[in-house]
Scaffold this motif. Structure first.
Motif, PDB file in Angstrom:
ATOM      1  N   SER A 143       0.816  -1.221   0.000  1.00 30.14           N
ATOM      2  CA  SER A 143       0.000   0.000   0.000  1.00 30.14           C
ATOM      3  C   SER A 143       0.844   1.264   0.000  1.00 30.14           C
ATOM      4  N   SER A 149      -7.014   0.333  -1.882  1.00 24.08           N
ATOM      5  CA  SER A 149      -7.810  -0.675  -2.598  1.00 24.08           C
ATOM      6  C   SER A 149      -7.403  -0.718  -4.063  1.00 24.08           C
ATOM      7  N   TRP A 173       1.185   1.703   5.975  1.00 23.41           N
ATOM      8  CA  TRP A 173       0.531   0.579   6.682  1.00 23.41           C
ATOM      9  C   TRP A 173       1.431  -0.651   6.669  1.00 23.41           C
ATOM     10  N   SER A 387     -10.379  -4.930   1.357  1.00 23.63           N
ATOM     11  CA  SER A 387     -11.517  -4.680   2.252  1.00 23.63           C
ATOM     12  C   SER A 387     -12.703  -5.583   1.895  1.00 23.63           C
TER      13      SER A 387
HETATM   14  C1  LIG Z   1      -4.107  -3.912  10.222  1.00 21.33           C
HETATM   15  C2  LIG Z   1      -3.626  -3.583   8.873  1.00 21.33           C
HETATM   16  C3  LIG Z   1      -2.407  -4.073   8.440  1.00 21.33           C
HETATM   17  C4  LIG Z   1      -1.949  -3.753   7.175  1.00 21.33           C
HETATM   18  N1  LIG Z   1      -0.727  -4.215   6.830  1.00 21.33           N
HETATM   19  C5  LIG Z   1      -0.247  -3.863   5.625  1.00 21.33           C
HETATM   20  C6  LIG Z   1       1.064  -4.227   5.257  1.00 21.33           C
HETATM   21  O1  LIG Z   1       1.785  -4.859   6.032  1.00 21.33           O
HETATM   22  N2  LIG Z   1       1.532  -3.862   4.068  1.00 21.33           N
HETATM   23  C7  LIG Z   1       0.766  -3.162   3.176  1.00 21.33           C
HETATM   24  O2  LIG Z   1       1.220  -2.903   2.096  1.00 21.33           O
HETATM   25  N3  LIG Z   1      -0.486  -2.769   3.493  1.00 21.33           N
HETATM   26  C8  LIG Z   1      -0.998  -3.092   4.696  1.00 21.33           C
HETATM   27  N4  LIG Z   1      -2.254  -2.684   5.042  1.00 21.33           N
HETATM   28  C9  LIG Z   1      -2.990  -1.811   4.101  1.00 21.33           C
HETATM   29  C10 LIG Z   1      -4.234  -2.390   3.495  1.00 21.33           C
HETATM   30  O3  LIG Z   1      -3.915  -3.280   2.489  1.00 21.33           O
HETATM   31  C11 LIG Z   1      -5.080  -1.202   2.987  1.00 21.33           C
HETATM   32  O4  LIG Z   1      -5.512  -0.486   4.097  1.00 21.33           O
HETATM   33  C12 LIG Z   1      -6.263  -1.666   2.181  1.00 21.33           C
HETATM   34  O5  LIG Z   1      -5.876  -2.183   0.961  1.00 21.33           O
HETATM   35  C13 LIG Z   1      -7.272  -0.527   1.953  1.00 21.33           C
HETATM   36  O6  LIG Z   1      -6.673   0.617   1.398  1.00 21.33           O
HETATM   37  P1  LIG Z   1      -6.908   2.063   2.023  1.00 21.33           P
HETATM   38  O7  LIG Z   1      -6.587   1.971   3.445  1.00 21.33           O
HETATM   39  O8  LIG Z   1      -6.168   3.025   1.205  1.00 21.33           O
HETATM   40  O9  LIG Z   1      -8.464   2.339   1.895  1.00 21.33           O
HETATM   41  P2  LIG Z   1      -9.237   2.875   0.596  1.00 21.33           P
HETATM   42  O10 LIG Z   1      -8.862   2.056  -0.564  1.00 21.33           O
HETATM   43  O11 LIG Z   1      -9.082   4.326   0.506  1.00 21.33           O
HETATM   44  O12 LIG Z   1     -10.723   2.525   0.995  1.00 21.33           O
HETATM   45  C14 LIG Z   1     -11.633   3.384   1.699  1.00 21.33           C
HETATM   46  C15 LIG Z   1     -13.030   2.791   1.643  1.00 21.33           C
HETATM   47  O13 LIG Z   1     -13.470   2.761   0.288  1.00 21.33           O
HETATM   48  C16 LIG Z   1     -13.883   1.469  -0.082  1.00 21.33           C
HETATM   49  N5  LIG Z   1     -13.593   1.229  -1.487  1.00 21.33           N
HETATM   50  C17 LIG Z   1     -12.439   1.445  -2.141  1.00 21.33           C
HETATM   51  N6  LIG Z   1     -12.531   1.056  -3.414  1.00 21.33           N
HETATM   52  C18 LIG Z   1     -13.781   0.562  -3.587  1.00 21.33           C
HETATM   53  C19 LIG Z   1     -14.484  -0.008  -4.688  1.00 21.33           C
HETATM   54  N7  LIG Z   1     -13.918  -0.184  -5.878  1.00 21.33           N
HETATM   55  N8  LIG Z   1     -15.763  -0.401  -4.474  1.00 21.33           N
HETATM   56  C20 LIG Z   1     -16.348  -0.245  -3.268  1.00 21.33           C
HETATM   57  N9  LIG Z   1     -15.728   0.283  -2.215  1.00 21.33           N
HETATM   58  C21 LIG Z   1     -14.461   0.677  -2.360  1.00 21.33           C
HETATM   59  C22 LIG Z   1     -13.080   0.557   0.822  1.00 21.33           C
HETATM   60  O14 LIG Z   1     -13.689  -0.695   0.970  1.00 21.33           O
HETATM   61  C23 LIG Z   1     -13.073   1.346   2.114  1.00 21.33           C
HETATM   62  O15 LIG Z   1     -14.265   1.100   2.803  1.00 21.33           O
HETATM   63  C24 LIG Z   1      -2.731  -2.976   6.303  1.00 21.33           C
HETATM   64  C25 LIG Z   1      -3.960  -2.470   6.732  1.00 21.33           C
HETATM   65  C26 LIG Z   1      -4.413  -2.767   8.007  1.00 21.33           C
HETATM   66  C27 LIG Z   1      -5.726  -2.201   8.425  1.00 21.33           C
END
Ligand SMILES: Cc1cc2nc3c(=O)[nH]c(=O)nc-3n(C[C@H](O)[C@H](O)[C@H](O)COP(=O)(O)OP(=O)(O)OC[C@H]3O[C@@H](n4cnc5c(N)ncnc54)[C@H](O)[C@@H]3O)c2cc1C
Lengths: 405, 379
Positions: A143, A149, A173, A387
């Motif tokens: 990420s 996402s 993250w 997610s």
């Molecule tokens: C505990 C934890 C550990 C993690 N560890 C790692 C790690 O070690 N390495 C790493 O690289 N990443 C890690 N992550 C990151 C994780 O992969 C991302 O948080 C995740 O992919 C979501 O991206 P974002 O946080 O940018 O949310 P966003 O993508 O911004 O999402 C925000 C909201 O929009 C929704 N959304 C987004 N796109 C769509 C769509 N197309 N359709 C419908 N809804 C949508 C999502 O479901 C969410 O509800 C970790 C996250 C957590 C919480």
């Protein structure tokens, strides 16, 4: 040999193996390693990894020498060379005596399988062995602040400088990156093509100059993850896994393992956790053998039934896999398992009432405090690793084949 | 325990699907409904089904059975759920036959079971007395008159009761209205003096009836098992009925769901296929997830009947609850996602909706089974 006879021979072989594993576990798993584990007692390996006790070290070493740290990985890299069914028996037998996992880490859970599938011989020799020997602790660099996402839109770049790549950008993250030795990263190696087609998969030693990490505090009060910065970091060419610009396939294969792991977390938790049934007996009033609060009783039944069904579905996917049957079940498990974890945490808080809301101090038992922290952590489960919304998109697209807009 | 079908069961499923598709599609049920058919099922179809061996799937070879077990029965029930096929399969060949098989005397088994297996005789369970499943709340009385017995009472929601030759009646021979002890199962001819049967026309166009027993004379030879010890037979019989109806509900859900997903790929609005709207995609995906859970629960419960009967009570309640919830979700969503056409009688979706609601009530609704599951778990 007829099919029936083959099945029978196989079953006999598995039964014998189970007996042998059981005897070995009885003889070799120290008593102290047969109790629920606390986060502080977990051994994550790596340069800075420390065993919580001499028994923990002994247990790890015995399992390693047996080849059972990663039973299904090939023998030549330190694995057990066993089939899924044999590996399953080892897992079952560990569970039976409540044996702790000797070592934790995303090297074993996620990266190893991806290197075995996509890595070259030299990478397998170097990294698979080091993971099994607990010499390396790995972080995941997927990420970015602008790519969650929509992971494929990532911008952290690696430029070809002849004998090495030069990496610049940041990852966010990144779980426990401040404690890790290595990080596997998705980096952009081509900005001119479709976003999925310009991504490569790199292994980066975190001791390299130019890498820094900043921890990020979480609602659970822990700071499990970091932002990791790359400032003119030189990465040798031999650290590219798979082909240049074909990293997306490696990334997706690894995600399958990540999602499977997360799906099973609820049914297979490494920590000592409070179980809703037991909590109900401790915190709720009963009338004629039934929980008096009708709403909580109903919620508890729903949760238990859901977990019962999820556990049976894990068994089914395993049986299908060993029988070579393809089904939709594996693709729905991350969504179901992590949503159930959240439900459980909410249920526990409801059952404990105000005793479940303590943040710290002696007015609460350690289990009560832990329950609240885990409740906060559970919110992350349906975000990390793709997610719930993304899982539903995947089901709609790849199982139901619904039209994409 | 088996959570996947074996070769034989897969074959049986293919045969069943092929047969039902061409001989008993949903249109056949519509025809029976519109013609107000007095029997409510097609006897020649039932004859063919028995020739395929479906009435004898769960019966031992000794009584003319196929001995395919409940996993085998499950695939056939599931297929009849897809086509909403009306037949005495559940009432007679599963529930009635199980009562005789599990509790009957040697003579009862030898005379009745081969006839059930061959389709010459049908049976039905006369159990319910109120509008909710309360299997031990029985007021129908059985009085011992010195060697002979007198049966008095009324029953409702008797599946296939108006057409069955032999009724398996649950009556109270002693104890209070809600006791598990003191229940007795007995066989009564539907045409016996004092038995009055009224067919009830239900939403699903299938067959149930109300009946009264007035001073019906019953011989000792007609008692199933021991007088007063009927509960120990009734409970496993009901659990078998529950898993069988759950299998039917699985097929019903799959069919309604697949038809809906197909519609999402064909109907256009706003210049796009409606299946491209994420609001609908997510709801469809959630149904898929629930279907996967129900599949595992169903298979485990079917195999428990023959392999681990001690686990059956809990699993049967889990299965009935999960399938009750699934069938409601899927049929409601099926109607909604079809829009206006979904509420027309012309579209077959309405038939699935209606059968689903009746099936939910058969052998226990969601509340009944949640309570039973929790009680078995000790809370
Ligand atoms: C505990 C934890 C550990 C993690 N560890 C790692 C790690 O070690 N390495 C790493 O690289 N990443 C890690 N992550 C990151 C994780 O992969 C991302 O948080 C995740 O992919 C979501 O991206 P974002 O946080 O940018 O949310 P966003 O993508 O911004 O999402 C925000 C909201 O929009 C929704 N959304 C987004 N796109 C769509 C769509 N197309 N359709 C419908 N809804 C949508 C999502 O479901 C969410 O509800 C970790 C996250 C957590 C919480």
């Amino acid at each position: 040999m007829s099919a029936a006879l083959r099945r029978e021979t196989l079953q006999q072989d598995l039964d014998q193996f189970r007996t042998a594993v059981r005897q070995w576990m009885e003889a070799n798993c120290p008593e102290s390693q047969r109790q629920a584990i606390t986060p502080e007692e977990q051994f994550w390996g790596g340069r800075r990894g420390e065993f919580a006790s001499a028994d923990a070290k002994l247990w790890y070493e015995r399992m390693r020498d047996q080849g059972w740290i990663a039973p299904e990985w090939p023998k030549e890299y330190g694995g057990g060379g066993l089939t899924d069914q044999h590996a399953r028996i080892i897992k079952d037998e560990m569970k039976r005596i409540n044996a702790r996992a000797p070592v934790y880490g995303i090297g074993i859970w996620m990266l190893g399988p991806a290197i075995l599938e996509y890595g070259n011989e030299q990478q397998k020799q170097q990294h698979i062995r080091a993971i099994i020997n607990a010499e390396t602790r790995w972080a995941q660099g997927y990420s970015e602040p602008g790519a969650g996402s929509d992971l494929a839109s990532l911008q952290c770049k690696a430029e070809d400088k002849g004998d090495h790549f030069l990496v610049n950008g940041s990852k966010i993250w990144t779980t426990a990156a401040d404690k890790c030795d290595w990080i596997f990263c998705l980096v952009r190696t081509d900005f001119t093509v479709k976003k999925q087609e310009g991504i490569s998969f790199l292994l980066i030693d975190m001791d390299n100059p130019g890498i820094s990490t900043t921890p990020i505090g979480l609602i659970s009060g822990e700071s499990e993850f970091c932002q990791t910065f790359f400032d003119n970091v030189k990465v040798p060419k031999e650290n590219l896994v798979g082909e240049l610009n074909k990293g997306w396939s490696v990334a997706k294969a690894l995600l399958v393992h990540e999602r499977k792991l997360m799906a099973e977390m609820g049914s297979d938790s490494p920590r000592k956790i409070v179980v809703p049934n037991e909590a109900a007996h401790k915190y709720l009033e009963f009338e004629n053998g039934k929980i008096a609060d009708a709403q909580l009783r109903s919620d508890l039944i729903d949760y238990n039934m859901q977990m019962h069904a999820i556990a049976l579905t894990h068994f089914r996917t395993f049986e299908e896999k060993t029988n070579g049957i393809r089904s939709a079940a594996p693709l729905v498990m991350k969504y179901l398992g992590t949503e159930a974890e959240k439900t459980k945490s909410e249920l526990l808080l409801a059952i404990m009432g105000t005793q479940g809301l303590g943040w710290e101090g002696d007015s609460f038992t350690p289990e009560e405090l832990d329950t609240l922290r885990l409740w906060a952590m559970s919110k992350a489960m349906t975000i990390a690793g793709g997610s719930s919304e993304i899982q539903l998109n995947v089901i709609a697209k790849s199982i139901l084949e619904l039209p994409q807009s | 325990m088996a959570l996947v079908l074996n070769e034989e069961q897969r074959l049986l499923q293919d045969t069943a699907r092929e047969f039902l598709d061409s001989n008993a599609p949903v249109a056949a049920l519509r025809k029976l409904r519109d013609a107000q058919d007095p029997l409510g099922y097609a006897p020649d179809l039932w004859q063919q089904m028995t020739e395929l061996g479906w009435a004898s799937i769960i019966l031992p070879e000794a009584f003319g059975g196929l001995e395919f077990g409940f996993m085998g029965l499950g695939v056939v029930m599931e297929e009849t759920g897809r086509t909403l096929t009306a037949s005495p399969l559940l009432a007679s060949a599963v529930v009635g036959a199980s009562a005789i098989l599990l509790g009957g005397t040697a003579a009862q088994k030898e005379t009745l079971l081969p006839a059930v297996a061959g389709g010459e005789l049908t049976t039905a369970l006369a159990l319910e007395e109120s509008h909710h499943h309360r299997p031990h709340q029985i007021a129908t009385t059985l009085e011992n008159q010195g060697g002979e017995f007198l049966l008095n009472g009324r029953k409702t929601f008797v599946l296939d009761g108006h057409s069955a030759d032999k009724l398996v009646v649950v009556a109270r021979s002693s104890g209070g209205t809600n006791d598990r002890e003191g229940l007795t199962l007995l066989l009564v001819d539907r045409e016996a003096p004092g038995v009055a049967v009224t067919r009830t026309i239900m939403a699903d166009s299938r067959n149930t009836s109300n009946m009264t027993f007035e001073q019906v004379t019953v011989h000792a030879a007609a008692i199933i098992g021991e007088v007063g010890a009927g509960w120990s037979i009734l409970e496993p019989v009901l659990d078998r009925g529950r898993v069988a109806i759950a299998a039917e509900m699985m097929g019903l859900s799959l069919e309604a769901f697949e038809r809906t997903v197909a519609y999402l790929k064909e109907r256009e609005q706003f210049g796009a296929l409606i299946g491209s709207f994420q609001a609908l995609q997510h709801r469809a995906a959630q149904m898929q997830a629930e279907i996967e859970l129900c599949r595992s629960v169903l298979l485990q419960t079917l195999s428990a009947v023959d392999e681990t009967p001690e686990q059956l009570p809990m699993l049967a309640s889990l299965a009935k609850t999960k399938l009750n919830e699934l069938v409601k979700l899927v049929t409601n969503e099926a109607v909604q996602m079809h829009g206006g056409i979904g509420v027309t009688d012309e579209l077959e979706i309405g038939f699935f909706l209606k059968r689903a609601r009746v099936a939910v009530q058969i052998f226990g609704d969601t509340g009944f089974h949640k309570d039973r599951y929790a009680t078995l778990c000790g809370y």
